[in-house]
Scaffold this active site. Structure first.
Site, PDB file in Angstrom:
ATOM      1  N   GLY A   1       0.867  -1.172   0.000  1.00 37.42           N
ATOM      2  CA  GLY A   1       0.000   0.000   0.000  1.00 37.42           C
ATOM      3  C   GLY A   1       0.907   1.225   0.000  1.00 37.42           C
ATOM      4  O   GLY A   1       1.875   1.286   0.772  1.00 37.42           O
ATOM      5  N   ALA A   2       0.606   2.167  -0.886  1.00 32.05           N
ATOM      6  CA  ALA A   2       1.541   3.280  -1.118  1.00 32.05           C
ATOM      7  C   ALA A   2       1.945   4.030   0.162  1.00 32.05           C
ATOM      8  O   ALA A   2       3.147   4.166   0.452  1.00 32.05           O
ATOM      9  CB  ALA A   2       0.945   4.222  -2.156  1.00 32.05           C
TER      10      ALA A   2
ATOM     11  N   ARG B   1      10.511  -1.085  -4.680  1.00 30.41           N
ATOM     12  CA  ARG B   1       9.349  -1.107  -5.575  1.00 30.41           C
ATOM     13  C   ARG B   1       9.362   0.204  -6.375  1.00 30.41           C
ATOM     14  O   ARG B   1       9.678   1.254  -5.811  1.00 30.41           O
ATOM     15  CB  ARG B   1       8.020  -1.233  -4.793  1.00 30.41           C
TER      16      ARG B   1
ATOM     17  N   GLN C   1      -5.588  -8.889  -3.094  1.00 35.13           N
ATOM     18  CA  GLN C   1      -5.662  -7.918  -1.996  1.00 35.13           C
ATOM     19  C   GLN C   1      -7.113  -7.576  -1.641  1.00 35.13           C
ATOM     20  O   GLN C   1      -7.416  -7.245  -0.494  1.00 35.13           O
ATOM     21  CB  GLN C   1      -4.926  -6.615  -2.363  1.00 35.13           C
TER      22      GLN C   1
ATOM     23  N   ASP D   1      -1.369   4.835  -6.354  1.00 33.70           N
ATOM     24  CA  ASP D   1       0.062   4.682  -6.072  1.00 33.70           C
ATOM     25  C   ASP D   1       0.868   5.847  -6.612  1.00 33.70           C
ATOM     26  O   ASP D   1       1.962   6.144  -6.106  1.00 33.70           O
ATOM     27  CB  ASP D   1       0.579   3.372  -6.659  1.00 33.70           C
TER      28      ASP D   1
ATOM     29  N   ASN E   1      -2.763   2.721 -10.217  1.00 35.95           N
ATOM     30  CA  ASN E   1      -3.247   1.957  -9.063  1.00 35.95           C
ATOM     31  C   ASN E   1      -3.220   0.475  -9.466  1.00 35.95           C
ATOM     32  O   ASN E   1      -2.858   0.130 -10.594  1.00 35.95           O
ATOM     33  CB  ASN E   1      -4.658   2.401  -8.656  1.00 35.95           C
ATOM     34  N   LYS E   2      -3.559  -0.370  -8.539  1.00 33.92           N
ATOM     35  CA  LYS E   2      -3.486  -1.827  -8.750  1.00 33.92           C
ATOM     36  C   LYS E   2      -4.055  -2.246 -10.105  1.00 33.92           C
ATOM     37  O   LYS E   2      -5.092  -1.739 -10.525  1.00 33.92           O
ATOM     38  CB  LYS E   2      -4.251  -2.514  -7.601  1.00 33.92           C
TER      39      LYS E   2
HETATM   40  O1  MRU Z   1       0.714  -3.978  -4.767  1.00 34.31           O
HETATM   41  P1  MRU Z   1       0.032  -3.285  -3.620  1.00 34.31           P
HETATM   42  O2  MRU Z   1      -0.819  -4.195  -2.819  1.00 34.31           O
HETATM   43  O3  MRU Z   1       0.986  -2.469  -2.795  1.00 34.31           O
HETATM   44  O4  MRU Z   1      -0.935  -2.251  -4.350  1.00 34.31           O
HETATM   45  C1  MRU Z   1      -1.667  -1.378  -3.544  1.00 34.31           C
HETATM   46  C2  MRU Z   1      -2.606  -0.524  -4.293  1.00 34.31           C
HETATM   47  O5  MRU Z   1      -2.662  -0.533  -5.499  1.00 34.31           O
HETATM   48  C3  MRU Z   1      -3.400   0.433  -3.445  1.00 34.31           C
HETATM   49  O6  MRU Z   1      -4.629   0.697  -4.035  1.00 34.31           O
HETATM   50  C4  MRU Z   1      -2.625   1.757  -3.321  1.00 34.31           C
HETATM   51  O7  MRU Z   1      -1.314   1.505  -2.915  1.00 34.31           O
HETATM   52  C5  MRU Z   1      -3.262   2.696  -2.384  1.00 34.31           C
HETATM   53  S1  MRU Z   1      -3.121   2.200  -0.698  1.00 34.31           S
HETATM   54  C6  MRU Z   1      -3.872   3.419   0.215  1.00 34.31           C
END
Ligand code: MRU
Length: 351
Positions: A52-53, A94, A201, A242, A252-253
């Site tokens: 999560g960012a 990352r 997730q 992100d 985003n994801k």
């Molecule tokens: O690969 P991840 O699980 O870190 O991806 C997370 C996301 O895409 C979230 O939507 C994003 O980081 C926002 S978290 C507040």
């Protein structure tokens, strides 16, 4: 908020450890892991034990502090060489979420500001800075929750993708923040959580967090979003982010852009929620956002006793970019940016 969330990052000052909630084990087990070294923290970020960012920004900030605390003290030069090497390693963990780089830049600037002082003083300043980054994220997420809630009505159906809840941030969450705040205030939302292939997730984390908070949550496979929207069950989409580019294009994801395209088709407002630490005005548009590619075996093997597909080619980007034209608003702690984003984001960041 009365709801007691799990805490993704906590500093144990006495032991000199960053204690993370291992998110790869959820929902089956709630395990907290103490991490002592830069290598351990990098590994936890890469493997999504902490994810999560905003949460990886906070983890990196504490990682930088711990690296300074453990750095060679023979001279100012050797201390800074160790500190810088650790920050570089953390930055390489990352590529997409800009919060990681933002937090490390801030820690680096803090160290530079105190260069020349006693090393204990530099380390103390870095501790204070990492704690400030953590505290600010909590406050920002609460503000996002309040602004986001203003966009919703009691009884709304809300669709979300991936996990942007308390465990992806420091508390409250971004996309889940308004939902959890609404839950406390009796809004009676009905939430549809995309499972979010391939790392799930949405299923493992979002459904889990909302369920334990008592929210009416329905888990769906990613390919069911269109059906659920067509049925008239969704009045708004809320997702995290992100990296938001200067023109509003948002990473985003993986799968988020598909949700946005569907939402546009069905006339449903699609909102992106994130702190301004996720806004990157130095990245002009989505084409310039680096997209993480992950091990394709996550698709074929990770959740299965035996590989569930032949050994064919696979493609596993972790994020996609949602075009700014599909986004009804970007909800930040400073307010909601509306199109045209090139202007509104600049105004918001200047506040
Ligand atoms: O690969 P991840 O699980 O870190 O991806 C997370 C996301 O895409 C979230 O939507 C994003 O980081 C926002 S978290 C507040």
């Amino acid at each position: 908020m009365q709801y007691e969330p799990l805490i993704p990052n906590r500093l144990d000052e006495e032991r000199g450890a960053l204690v993370i909630l291992d998110q790869t084990l959820l929902p089956a087990e709630v395990v907290y892991r103490p991490l002592y070294t830069t290598d351990e923290i990098c590994h936890a970020i890469k493997t999504l034990q902490v994810r999560g960012a905003p949460a990886i920004g906070v983890a990196a900030a504490y990682g930088a502090y711990l690296a300074a605390r453990n750095a060679c003290r023979d001279s100012m030069e050797s201390f800074f060489a160790d500190f810088t090497a650790a920050c570089d390693a953390l930055a390489a963990s990352r590529p997409t979420a800009v919060n990681l780089f933002w937090a490390l830049r801030r820690m680096g600037a803090c160290a530079e500001k105190h260069r020349g002082e006693a090393l204990d003083a530099v380390v103390s300043a870095l501790l204070a800075e990492a704690k400030a980054i953590h505290e600010e994220d909590i406050a920002q997420n609460f503000a996002i929750s309040r602004f986001g809630l203003e966009l919703l009505r009691p009884g709304d159906g809300i669709l979300t993708h991936c996990n942007a809840g308390p465990i992806a941030t420091s508390r409250y969450g971004t996309a889940l923040g308004p939902i959890l705040l609404g839950q406390e205030r009796g809004y009676g939302f009905h939430v549809f959580a995309d499972e979010t292939r391939p790392l799930l997730q949405g299923a493992r984390l979002t459904a889990f967090e909302l369920y334990r908070a008592g929210v009416d949550v329905t888990l769906i496979c990613d390919n069911m979003a269109s059906m659920v929207m067509k049925n008239g069950w969704v009045q708004a989409c809320l997702v995290g982010c992100d990296r938001v580019a200067a023109n509003g294009d948002t990473a985003n994801k993986i799968g988020t852009s598909g949700v946005a395209i569907l939402a546009k088709h069905y006339g449903i407002p699609f909102y992106v929620c994130g702190p301004t630490t996720t806004v990157d005005l130095d990245t002009p548009d989505g084409a310039h956002i680096p997209i993480e590619q992950r091990d394709p075996e996550e698709i074929r093997s990770l959740w299965y006793k035996a590989p569930m597909a032949p050994p064919c080619k696979m493609y596993n980007p972790a994020f996609d970019v949602t075009d700014h034209s599909l986004i009804a608003g970007i909800v930040t702690e400073k307010g909601v940016a509306r199109p045209p984003y090139t202007q509104s984001l600049k105004n918001l960041m200047a506040k």
